[in-house]
Design a protein around this motif. Structure first.
Motif, mmCIF file in Angstrom:
data_model
loop_
_atom_site.group_PDB
_atom_site.id
_atom_site.type_symbol
_atom_site.label_atom_id
_atom_site.label_comp_id
_atom_site.label_asym_id
_atom_site.label_seq_id
_atom_site.Cartn_x
_atom_site.Cartn_y
_atom_site.Cartn_z
ATOM 1 N N ASP A 252 0.842 -1.212 0.000
ATOM 2 C CA ASP A 252 0.000 0.000 0.000
ATOM 3 C C ASP A 252 0.868 1.249 0.000
ATOM 4 O OD1 ASP A 252 -2.850 -1.064 0.375
ATOM 5 O OD2 ASP A 252 -1.732 -2.148 1.901
ATOM 6 N N ILE A 253 1.969 1.208 0.769
ATOM 7 C CA ILE A 253 2.945 2.297 0.755
ATOM 8 C C ILE A 253 4.337 1.686 0.639
ATOM 9 C CG2 ILE A 253 3.924 4.265 2.014
ATOM 10 C CD1 ILE A 253 1.320 4.560 3.515
ATOM 11 N N GLY A 254 5.087 2.075 -0.378
ATOM 12 C CA GLY A 254 6.473 1.621 -0.544
ATOM 13 C C GLY A 254 7.418 2.696 -0.030
ATOM 14 N N ILE A 255 8.295 2.306 0.914
ATOM 15 C CA ILE A 255 9.239 3.269 1.494
ATOM 16 C C ILE A 255 10.658 2.844 1.130
ATOM 17 C CG2 ILE A 255 10.120 4.290 3.623
ATOM 18 C CD1 ILE A 255 7.416 3.924 4.878
ATOM 19 N N ALA A 256 11.404 3.745 0.485
ATOM 20 C CA ALA A 256 12.775 3.437 0.069
ATOM 21 C C ALA A 256 13.772 4.040 1.037
ATOM 22 C CB ALA A 256 13.030 3.971 -1.341
ATOM 23 N N MET A 257 14.785 3.258 1.373
ATOM 24 C CA MET A 257 15.865 3.728 2.251
ATOM 25 C C MET A 257 16.919 4.464 1.440
ATOM 26 S SD MET A 257 15.776 2.944 5.514
ATOM 27 C CE MET A 257 17.474 2.729 6.045
ATOM 28 N N GLY A 258 17.502 5.499 2.036
ATOM 29 C CA GLY A 258 18.650 6.173 1.417
ATOM 30 C C GLY A 258 18.352 6.747 0.063
ATOM 31 N N GLY A 259 17.279 7.555 -0.037
ATOM 32 C CA GLY A 259 16.912 8.129 -1.328
ATOM 33 C C GLY A 259 17.925 9.122 -1.872
ATOM 34 N N ALA A 260 18.792 9.671 -1.002
ATOM 35 C CA ALA A 260 19.768 10.671 -1.445
ATOM 36 C C ALA A 260 20.709 10.064 -2.475
ATOM 37 C CB ALA A 260 20.568 11.185 -0.251
ATOM 38 N N GLY A 261 20.659 10.603 -3.680
ATOM 39 C CA GLY A 261 21.556 10.126 -4.729
ATOM 40 C C GLY A 261 21.076 8.877 -5.439
ATOM 41 N N THR A 262 19.938 8.307 -4.998
ATOM 42 C CA THR A 262 19.437 7.084 -5.631
ATOM 43 C C THR A 262 18.180 7.412 -6.413
ATOM 44 O OG1 THR A 262 20.233 5.923 -3.672
ATOM 45 C CG2 THR A 262 18.847 4.672 -5.185
ATOM 46 N N ASP A 263 18.316 7.582 -7.726
ATOM 47 C CA ASP A 263 17.177 7.958 -8.557
ATOM 48 C C ASP A 263 16.067 6.919 -8.493
ATOM 49 O OD1 ASP A 263 18.486 10.230 -9.238
ATOM 50 O OD2 ASP A 263 19.155 9.535 -11.200
ATOM 51 N N ALA A 264 16.462 5.624 -8.468
ATOM 52 C CA ALA A 264 15.464 4.544 -8.437
ATOM 53 C C ALA A 264 14.578 4.669 -7.203
ATOM 54 C CB ALA A 264 16.152 3.184 -8.455
ATOM 55 N N ALA A 265 15.196 4.985 -6.059
ATOM 56 C CA ALA A 265 14.429 5.119 -4.811
ATOM 57 C C ALA A 265 13.455 6.286 -4.909
ATOM 58 C CB ALA A 265 15.377 5.307 -3.636
ATOM 59 N N LEU A 266 13.923 7.410 -5.455
ATOM 60 C CA LEU A 266 13.074 8.602 -5.560
ATOM 61 C C LEU A 266 11.898 8.367 -6.510
ATOM 62 C CD1 LEU A 266 15.741 11.453 -5.713
ATOM 63 C CD2 LEU A 266 14.217 10.929 -3.821
ATOM 64 N N GLU A 267 12.133 7.575 -7.550
ATOM 65 C CA GLU A 267 11.098 7.375 -8.566
ATOM 66 C C GLU A 267 10.104 6.285 -8.188
ATOM 67 O OE1 GLU A 267 10.626 9.391 -10.996
ATOM 68 O OE2 GLU A 267 12.453 10.518 -10.617
ATOM 69 N N THR A 268 10.582 5.159 -7.599
ATOM 70 C CA THR A 268 9.700 4.012 -7.390
ATOM 71 C C THR A 268 8.924 4.058 -6.096
ATOM 72 O OG1 THR A 268 11.462 2.704 -6.343
ATOM 73 C CG2 THR A 268 11.215 2.484 -8.722
ATOM 74 N N ALA A 269 9.447 4.701 -5.075
ATOM 75 C CA ALA A 269 8.814 4.655 -3.750
ATOM 76 C C ALA A 269 7.767 5.743 -3.583
ATOM 77 C CB ALA A 269 9.877 4.777 -2.665
ATOM 78 N N ASP A 270 6.806 5.484 -2.687
ATOM 79 C CA ASP A 270 5.804 6.496 -2.329
ATOM 80 C C ASP A 270 6.382 7.458 -1.294
ATOM 81 O OD1 ASP A 270 3.876 5.106 -3.916
ATOM 82 O OD2 ASP A 270 3.668 3.670 -2.284
ATOM 83 N N ILE A 271 7.301 6.930 -0.469
ATOM 84 C CA ILE A 271 7.988 7.734 0.540
ATOM 85 C C ILE A 271 9.464 7.347 0.491
ATOM 86 C CG2 ILE A 271 8.239 8.191 3.021
ATOM 87 C CD1 ILE A 271 5.268 7.521 3.342
ATOM 88 N N ALA A 272 10.362 8.325 0.557
ATOM 89 C CA ALA A 272 11.798 8.032 0.576
ATOM 90 C C ALA A 272 12.416 8.615 1.835
ATOM 91 C CB ALA A 272 12.482 8.613 -0.668
ATOM 92 N N LEU A 273 13.158 7.768 2.573
ATOM 93 C CA LEU A 273 13.938 8.235 3.722
ATOM 94 C C LEU A 273 15.293 8.647 3.172
ATOM 95 C CD1 LEU A 273 13.054 5.387 6.286
ATOM 96 C CD2 LEU A 273 11.786 7.476 5.753
ATOM 97 N N MET A 274 15.551 9.960 3.094
ATOM 98 C CA MET A 274 16.692 10.452 2.341
ATOM 99 C C MET A 274 18.034 10.035 2.919
ATOM 100 S SD MET A 274 15.083 11.711 -0.081
ATOM 101 C CE MET A 274 16.428 12.453 -0.991
ATOM 102 N N GLY A 275 18.113 9.809 4.232
ATOM 103 C CA GLY A 275 19.325 9.277 4.838
ATOM 104 C C GLY A 275 19.113 7.808 5.129
ATOM 105 N N ASP A 276 20.180 7.077 5.435
ATOM 106 C CA ASP A 276 20.043 5.663 5.764
ATOM 107 C C ASP A 276 19.706 5.501 7.247
ATOM 108 O OD1 ASP A 276 20.545 4.734 3.221
ATOM 109 O OD2 ASP A 276 22.708 4.808 3.475
ATOM 110 N N ASP A 277 18.602 6.094 7.656
ATOM 111 C CA ASP A 277 18.248 6.101 9.073
ATOM 112 C C ASP A 277 16.778 5.724 9.233
ATOM 113 O OD1 ASP A 277 17.870 6.528 11.749
ATOM 114 O OD2 ASP A 277 18.827 8.486 11.798
ATOM 115 N N LEU A 278 16.557 4.516 9.757
ATOM 116 C CA LEU A 278 15.188 4.025 9.925
ATOM 117 C C LEU A 278 14.401 4.800 10.971
ATOM 118 C CD1 LEU A 278 15.114 0.117 9.766
ATOM 119 C CD2 LEU A 278 13.771 1.713 8.433
ATOM 120 N N ARG A 279 15.105 5.566 11.826
ATOM 121 C CA ARG A 279 14.399 6.322 12.853
ATOM 122 C C ARG A 279 13.529 7.422 12.250
ATOM 123 N NH1 ARG A 279 19.676 7.038 16.558
ATOM 124 N NH2 ARG A 279 20.435 7.474 14.461
#
Length: 708
Positions: A612-639
């Motif tokens: 229902d919601i796709g969340i990508a880790m580490g969106g910074a610099g990762t075009d695939a994460a920015l494009e495919t996910a509904d939400i991107a965590l820009m740093g590699d921090d699950l918090r």
């Protein structure tokens, strides 16, 4: 003129708009643009003040379509037009003059009485100066049977004048102007959290050209140019460090304020702050393609996606305004017609109903909250790509995590090298490296790195008849002798005994690679992908927030996966999964309710897309994460995930409060009709009060911080 449908060959252009006062005005502007001859379609994004047009049209034609609001239009790539200070703007000057005339008018009434001609003239002037644009638009709406807040106010003010209530009519005009200013201020304040992102990256950069340092606009810089960034300066473009060592504060992109060490070949992003050393940076992306530019574009597009609550309010407002007009008509006519009541008293009451029923506060209640929340989340390193995801996130009860690169660092390291007598650790590592150099398996890089540290030059050793056995291991000839590297299952199939110590290492969460030849075991290498320092705290915080089910989906072996799952407190672990099996599990979980899938945005793309919601880790610099996910965590921090859930819940609460405020305050004012106590004064204060309440309440979302 019949409009044609949107043509795939139409030119698509995006413009920024300056001067929107309300969501209804944005809707009218969109309709006007769609009616232009060469335009096949148009879409206004009120939250971001942007217009997307399909077809050939000039800026002059667009500004003419927005002339009713004095809108200014300019191409998207241009910076914000220089805006006059608030006190120099036409709306402000007109409102001040109207207010001064209003004071003079009431002073004359106190001295000469309500029927004084001069007082009436002053009130009329106050109404014309403060409300001529309102009247003009309201009258045009009436001729087209379009009923919005300006139509309601126009009828009310004209009606007040006709029954001789000049002072109250002028007061309504003045207070409505203030109410509109409040609405404009609140949306500008909400947009500011996004607009400020645009100012993070410098507009110029120092570049080395033909051996000399020159200052260039970022638009003129090409990929491959080398920039010089001094300590204390912001990095203008995305790139990789060529020379120099420094620490960089990446809070603008990742939301993490702790500086990150940077040296040769490390990636850096536009808008981040170089803190200590001089850096030479090779540009890798043009200004419009930088990570910061993508964030701004996606956040602005997110505001065009209507959240469910926004869609509800829009549908409600569509029927609400005509209903209020009918109620006002009933209040004005029923008592005099059927109960012989005084016409002037009940016409006055009907006009007051029109004013109190003005849907300003209701219309702005949701957008001000959504825009503020999405802007705040972007500043804290969480990119939410639509109001619908912002609203959904708060009610999620099931979260599935990928392991590698999400819960763990994604960089495996050799932790143990164990030799079986009479062999040595060096020999085990050598054979492992000789075979792994030809393997594409993720663990091969860890073995090769450890071998390099030990001085083993694997590239010099020839390996014949190399063969990879999918999911099991690899084999090849070294000096005409067969060697094997692979999993315990593979070695059992080769009828080579696996020591009990191997299972002990697996229970510690390590992956074990066995090394052997023919029917003999040389030893084994243990590899571990270390758990992120933030993972344990994030999972614990999610439990505290009431998330009922956490699941880990991984292709790793079961013992390793369970060891990591137990350490993190994950409820359910599914191991040894292929990508299509991960997808199957996500579909199964969806049968029991809404599911969030958290992954790296590349390997987990099918599962991210299905959830229902796709969340990508580490969106910074990762075009695939920015494009495919509904939400991107820009740093590699699950918090950041618990923060996003808290923000979502707070947003939903504030939206519900705003709708309740907007309708509740009006309902209370309308009850005053029963005893005949409703006045235009009370009506406008009820309308303005509701607008002020929802505005300030929505802006509270700026105060939601990313903290434990």
């Amino acid at each position: 003129m019949e409009k044609r449908g949107k043509d795939m060959n139409d030119t698509e252009k995006t413009y920024r708009i300056q001067g929107f006062t309300c969501a209804n005005c944005a809707g009218v502007f969109e309709k006007n643009v769609k009616e232009l001859p060469q335009v096949s379609d148009a879409k206004v994004n009120f939250g971001a003040s942007k217009l997307k047009v399909y077809g050939e049209v000039s800026i002059e034609e667009l500004e003419k379509a927005g002339a009713f609001e004095n809108l200014k239009v300019y191409p998207e790539k241009e910076r914000q037009l220089e805006q006059k200070p608030f006190w120099k703007q036409q709306h402000f000057i007109q409102t001040v003059i109207s207010g001064l005339l209003l004071i003079i008018g009431w002073a004359l009434v106190l001295q000469r009485g309500e029927s004084d001609g001069l007082a009436i003239g002053v009130f009329a002037a106050a109404m014309v100066i403060g409300g001529h644009q309102l009247f003009w638009q309201g009258l045009k709406n009436l001729t087209k049977f379009r009923f919005d807040m300006k139509t309601l106010m126009t009828i009310a003010i004209i009606g007040a004048s006709l029954i001789g209530e000049w002072g109250e009519g002028a007061t309504v005009v003045f207070l409505f102007a203030i109410s509109e200013a409040l609405e404009r201020f609140s949306m500008d304040k909400a947009r500011q959290s996004i607009r400020s992102l645009m100012d993070l990256a410098p507009r110029t950069a120092t570049v080395i050209k033909q051996g000399e340092m020159v200052e260039l606009a970022v638009d003129e810089i090409e990929i491959g140019d080398v920039m010089i960034v001094k300590p204390g300066q912001k990095i203008p473009m995305d790139g990789t460090v060529q020379h120099g060592v420094s620490t960089v504060n990446q809070a603008a992109i990742t939301g993490e304020s702790i500086p990150v060490a940077k040296s040769a070949n490390d990636e850096v992003y536009a808008g981040t702050l170089n803190e200590e050393g001089l850096l030479e940076i090779k540009v890798t992306k043009r200004v419009e393609d930088t990570t910061l530019s993508k964030i701004i574009e996606l956040v602005e597009e997110a505001q065009a996606e209507r959240a469910p609550s926004q869609a509800f309010v829009d549908r409600f407002a569509k029927y609400y305004t005509p209903l209020i007009m009918l109620v006002a008509l009933g209040v004005a006519t029923v008592p005099p017609l059927f109960f012989s009541a005084d016409w002037s008293l009940w016409v006055y009451q009907g006009l007051a109903v029109l004013v109190v029923g003005c849907p300003c506060a209701l219309v702005i209640s949701t957008p001000v909250s959504i825009v503020t929340a999405i802007g705040n989340s972007a500043r804290n390193g969480v990119l939410i790509k639509g109001g619908v995801y912002l609203e959904q996130l708060g009610s999620i009860q099931t979260i599935a995590f990928d392991k590698t690169g999400t819960l763990t660092n994604g960089v495996p390291e050799v932790t143990d090298v164990v030799a079986v007598d009479p062999y040595t650790e060096q020999e085990v590592l050598k054979v492992g490296a000789y075979l792994e150099k030809s393997s594409a398996h993720p663990l091969a890089s860890a073995v090769m790195q450890r071998a390099s540290q030990e001085g083993i030059e694997a590239s010099k050793q020839k390996v014949d008849h190399f063969r990879s056995i999918t999911g099991k291991g690899i084999t090849g000839l070294i000096n005409n002798e067969s060697y094997y590297v692979g999993s315990p299952i593979f070695f059992k199939e080769l009828t080579i005994d696996v020591p009990a110590e191997v299972h002990s290492l697996q229970k510690q969460g390590k992956t074990v690679i066995l090394v052997g030849k023919q029917n003999e075991l040389l030893g084994y290498i243990a590899v571990s992908d270390r758990i992120r320092s933030s993972s344990s705290a994030a999972v614990r915080r999610l439990k505290q927030l009431g998330v009922k089910n956490t699941t880990m989906l991984t292709g790793d072996n079961e013992e390793t996966a369970k060891a990591i799952g137990n350490e993190l407190g994950i409820d359910q672990v599914k191991a040894q999964l292929l990508p299509d099996e991960k997808l199957k599990y996500v579909k199964q979980m969806k049968e029991s309710g809404q599911v969030v899938m958290v992954g790296d945005g590349v390997n987990d793309a099918p599962a991210l897309a299905t959830a229902d919601i796709g969340i990508a880790m580490g969106g910074a610099g990762t075009d695939a994460a920015l494009e495919t996910a509904d939400i991107a965590l820009m740093g590699d921090d699950l918090r950041k995930l618990p923060f996003a859930i808290r923000l979502s819940r707070k947003t939903l609460t504030i939206i519900k409060q705003n709708i309740a405020f907007a309708l509740g305050l009006k309902a209370l004012a309308l009850l005053l009709v029963i005893p005949g106590w409703l006045t235009l004064w009370i009506a406008i204060f009820a309308d303005m009060g509701a607008t002020l309440l929802v505005t300030l309440n929505g802006l509270r979302l700026l105060r939601v911080k990313d903290k434990e």
